[in-house]
Scaffold this motif. Structure first.
Motif, short mmCIF file in Angstrom:
data_model
loop_
_atom_site.label_atom_id
_atom_site.label_comp_id
_atom_site.label_asym_id
_atom_site.label_seq_id
_atom_site.Cartn_x
_atom_site.Cartn_y
_atom_site.Cartn_z
N PHE A 30 43.25 -23.23 30.26
CA PHE A 30 43.52 -21.61 30.65
C PHE A 30 43.64 -20.55 29.49
CE2 PHE A 30 47.15 -18.90 31.54
CZ PHE A 30 46.60 -18.24 32.68
N ALA A 31 43.83 -21.18 28.20
CA ALA A 31 43.96 -20.16 27.12
C ALA A 31 42.82 -19.08 27.19
CB ALA A 31 44.02 -21.03 25.71
N LEU A 32 41.55 -19.52 27.23
CA LEU A 32 40.63 -18.45 27.07
C LEU A 32 40.35 -17.44 28.06
CD1 LEU A 32 37.71 -20.88 25.55
CD2 LEU A 32 39.08 -19.12 24.53
N PHE A 33 40.72 -18.03 29.33
CA PHE A 33 40.74 -17.13 30.31
C PHE A 33 41.94 -16.07 30.21
CE2 PHE A 33 38.63 -20.72 32.32
CZ PHE A 33 37.79 -20.08 33.05
N ALA A 34 43.16 -16.57 29.86
CA ALA A 34 44.12 -15.65 29.51
C ALA A 34 43.80 -14.79 28.57
CB ALA A 34 45.43 -16.58 29.10
N GLY A 35 43.12 -15.05 27.48
CA GLY A 35 42.79 -14.24 26.30
C GLY A 35 41.83 -13.17 26.98
N ALA A 36 40.85 -13.38 27.69
CA ALA A 36 39.84 -12.46 28.16
C ALA A 36 40.55 -11.59 29.14
CB ALA A 36 38.86 -13.10 29.02
N SER A 37 41.65 -11.92 29.92
CA SER A 37 42.59 -11.04 30.72
C SER A 37 43.47 -10.09 29.83
CB SER A 37 43.41 -11.70 31.78
OG SER A 37 44.17 -10.92 32.52
N ILE A 38 43.85 -10.62 28.87
CA ILE A 38 44.80 -9.72 27.91
C ILE A 38 43.76 -8.52 27.46
CG2 ILE A 38 45.97 -9.58 25.73
CD1 ILE A 38 47.08 -12.69 26.51
N LEU A 39 42.67 -8.85 26.74
CA LEU A 39 41.86 -7.79 26.11
C LEU A 39 41.52 -6.94 27.04
CD1 LEU A 39 39.50 -10.33 24.16
CD2 LEU A 39 41.16 -8.35 23.21
N ILE A 40 41.33 -7.21 28.40
CA ILE A 40 40.68 -6.39 29.60
C ILE A 40 41.71 -5.24 29.54
CG2 ILE A 40 40.05 -5.89 31.89
CD1 ILE A 40 38.35 -8.65 31.67
N SER A 41 43.24 -5.85 29.96
CA SER A 41 44.24 -5.17 30.03
C SER A 41 44.56 -4.12 29.27
CB SER A 41 45.62 -5.72 30.27
OG SER A 41 45.53 -7.09 31.52
N LEU A 42 44.33 -4.37 27.83
CA LEU A 42 44.65 -3.42 26.74
C LEU A 42 43.46 -2.29 26.92
CD1 LEU A 42 45.10 -5.84 23.61
CD2 LEU A 42 46.77 -4.68 24.71
N ALA A 43 42.56 -2.25 27.67
CA ALA A 43 41.55 -1.14 27.67
C ALA A 43 42.29 -0.16 28.25
CB ALA A 43 40.31 -1.78 28.33
N VAL A 44 43.21 0.02 28.99
CA VAL A 44 43.77 1.21 29.68
C VAL A 44 44.52 1.87 28.93
CG1 VAL A 44 45.99 0.35 30.39
CG2 VAL A 44 44.70 1.82 32.07
#
Length: 419
Positions: free
Chosen positions: A190-204
């Motif tokens: 799950f870790a890599l999927f969570a990492g991708a989601s965190i980075l995308i969230s920071l874009a805002v």
């Protein structure tokens, strides 16, 4: 995969639908460059977070799908689903921007993209992933349309190639960083999927907190792709060809590496990163050259190099067992094929009128997505028929066809100077 591209044209006042006259300066006028980059700095930072997360996710999904024993056709459909959603987003995006404005639209689509990144890890099944990738494609299409139409307000015909080369260099650099994050964990966790989601969230964050004035909402919405194509057939054919080749590349190159060269997700990350960094390296020199000469000639050179890279990579997966071959040909592919969108989009947008930036961006992205849907499916069929070598045999054929068509158009219309 695009991996999607660059457009642009000028404006007299930042923050309006009119054209600005500042852009990337000639040598000796660096202060003008600062004045041009400052209003879009927050947008570039947001783009960096977004594409780092998306770069990780786009490589993680086919690698995980291969580990879960999805078929090559399943993975091809996965890529096609993304670009199908991308195409739908190109239709809906201008209406969303007109209703909510650039900043609110950006925030909403980032939230959707981040949530979908986690959804892939919750349900691991082809049909569920196809649905999620369709929605992901929708959100990314709207985001790219917002980003590129925003940048279009800050560009002129004289510096468009260079302005968007900076944008693309940022894109390719952070996509490479995102892809290399794959080597830090197990794709089956799950870790890599969570990492991708965190980075995308920071874009805002950068866009939401920036004080820079956003462009005005478009007064009307219409794509008008065919109307523009009649004035620029090379740009039209080029964007469609880039969709075919880049769609196939982003969807299936990781599978090509794992089945045709070596069973290793780490090697897939390295080779994809080499291609992306090569694309970043080529952006500025090719953009400068296209700003100073006929853009169509630069398109031909890039197509020839892309065809050579595709043929070499196909041979490396077949009869030619050269250990360094994959590294060389992935580098050459990135150097030539990945900047093609920027060149073709700049060529088409040399004729965009003031206030038509959202329309132009959405139309180009729609054209790209239609090509990418077809390319993802055609690439998977070619791999089923010819083995791993079928992927790059397909891209080489498309690049040759585009080069021939462009040369024919240059002979018919030599006086247009590509502008």
């Amino acid at each position: 995969m695009s991996d999607a591209g660059a457009t642009g044209a000028p404006a007299p006042a930042a923050g309006r639908g009119d054209r600005v006259t500042t852009g990337i300066p000639p040598p000796g006028r660096v202060h003008l460059a600062i004045g041009t980059v400052a209003p879009i700095a927050a947008l570039l930072f947001s783009t960096a977070f977004l594409l780092m997360g998306n770069g990780l996710q786009n490589l993680l999904l086919p690698v995980r799908a291969h580990a879960e024993r999805f078929t090559t056709l399943d993975i091809g459909v996965l890529g096609a689903s993304y670009f199908l959603g991308f195409g739908i987003g190109c239709f809906a995006g201008p209406h969303v921007v007109r209703r909510a404005g650039h900043v609110r639209t950006f925030a909403a689509m980032v939230s959707l993209a981040s949530a979908l990144g986690l959804a892939h890890a919750v349900v691991v099944a082809p049909a569920a992933w196809w649905f999620c990738r369709t929605l992901s494609g929708f959100s990314l299409a709207v985001l790219f349309m917002v980003i590129e139409s925003w940048l279009n307000e800050k560009s002129t015909n004289e510096n468009r190639g260079r302005v968007f080369s900076i944008y693309r260099i940022v894109n390719f650099t952070v996509i490479t960083a995102g892809q290399l994050l794959l080597t830090l964990g197990d794709p089956r966790t799950f870790a890599l999927f969570a990492g991708a989601s965190i980075l995308i969230s920071l874009a805002v964050l950068p866009v939401a907190l920036s004080r820079a004035e956003a462009p005005c909402r478009p007064a009307e919405v219409r794509l008008g792709v065919l109307r523009r194509c009649r004035r620029c057939w090379v740009g039209f054919a080029g964007i469609a060809a880039v969709g075919l080749t880049n769609g196939a590349f982003w969807s299936l190159a990781p599978v090509f590496v794992q089945t045709g060269i070596l069973w290793s997700s780490d090697l897939a990350a390295v080779l994809m990163s080499i291609a992306v960094m090569a694309g970043a390296m080529a952006q500025w020199p090719l953009a400068q050259l296209s700003d100073r000469t006929d853009r169509r000639g630069v398109v031909v050179l890039a197509c020839i190099a892309g065809a050579i890279a595709g043929a070499g990579a196909a041979l490396c997966a077949g009869i030619w067992r050269w250990e360094l071959g994959p590294f060389v040909f992935f580098f050459l592919f990135g150097l030539s094929a990945l900047p093609l969108y920027t060149l073709c989009a700049a060529h088409m947008n040399d004729s965009v009128e003031s206030g038509g930036f959202v329309e132009a961006s959405s139309g180009l992205l729609l054209l790209f997505s239609l090509g990418a849907v077809s390319g993802s499916l055609a690439g998977s069929v070619a791999m089923n028929l010819m083995g791993p070598a079928g992927l790059f045999s397909f891209t080489a054929a498309v690049h040759i066809a585009l080069a021939v068509f462009t040369v024919a158009r240059m002979r018919l219309h030599p006086s247009r100077a590509g502008r």
